[in-house]
Motif scaffolding. Sequence first.
Motif: not given
Length: 123
Positions: A6-12, A16-21, A76-86
């Motif tokens: 996994e990648s894409g985490g962080g502080l928001v 706000g929004s984040l997209r995890l991969s 791309k062998n990838t799954v995503y999670l788009q997270m909005n209105s966190l």
Amino acid sequence: QVQLVESGGGLVQAGGSLRLSCAASGRTFSTYAMAWFRQAPGKEREFVAHISWSGGSTSYADSAKGRFTISRDNVKNTVYLQMNSLKTEDTAVYYCAASRRWGRIGVAEYDYWGQGTQVTVSS
């Protein structure tokens, strides 16, 4: 066997929004249903969303409906999670997981797990 990273985490900030991969190894990615789970401190790991092998079917926990979107790219062998209105209550370690079976939301139903990525939402 499938390895997940996994990648894409962080502080928001809240709102706000984040997209995890989640990148998967191996040539059998398209034969696995994929899911995102999360685990907050002191709480059990919980289901967030999952997606079928082709991406044609998705399902969400009530807490994620209308705010999160799961998707996958089998090239791309990838799954995503788009997270909005966190929200602050979305703060957790987020894990992706793979299962040969579709429609399962229990932790025990998933065969392979990533190491997790931290998402922190500040107020």
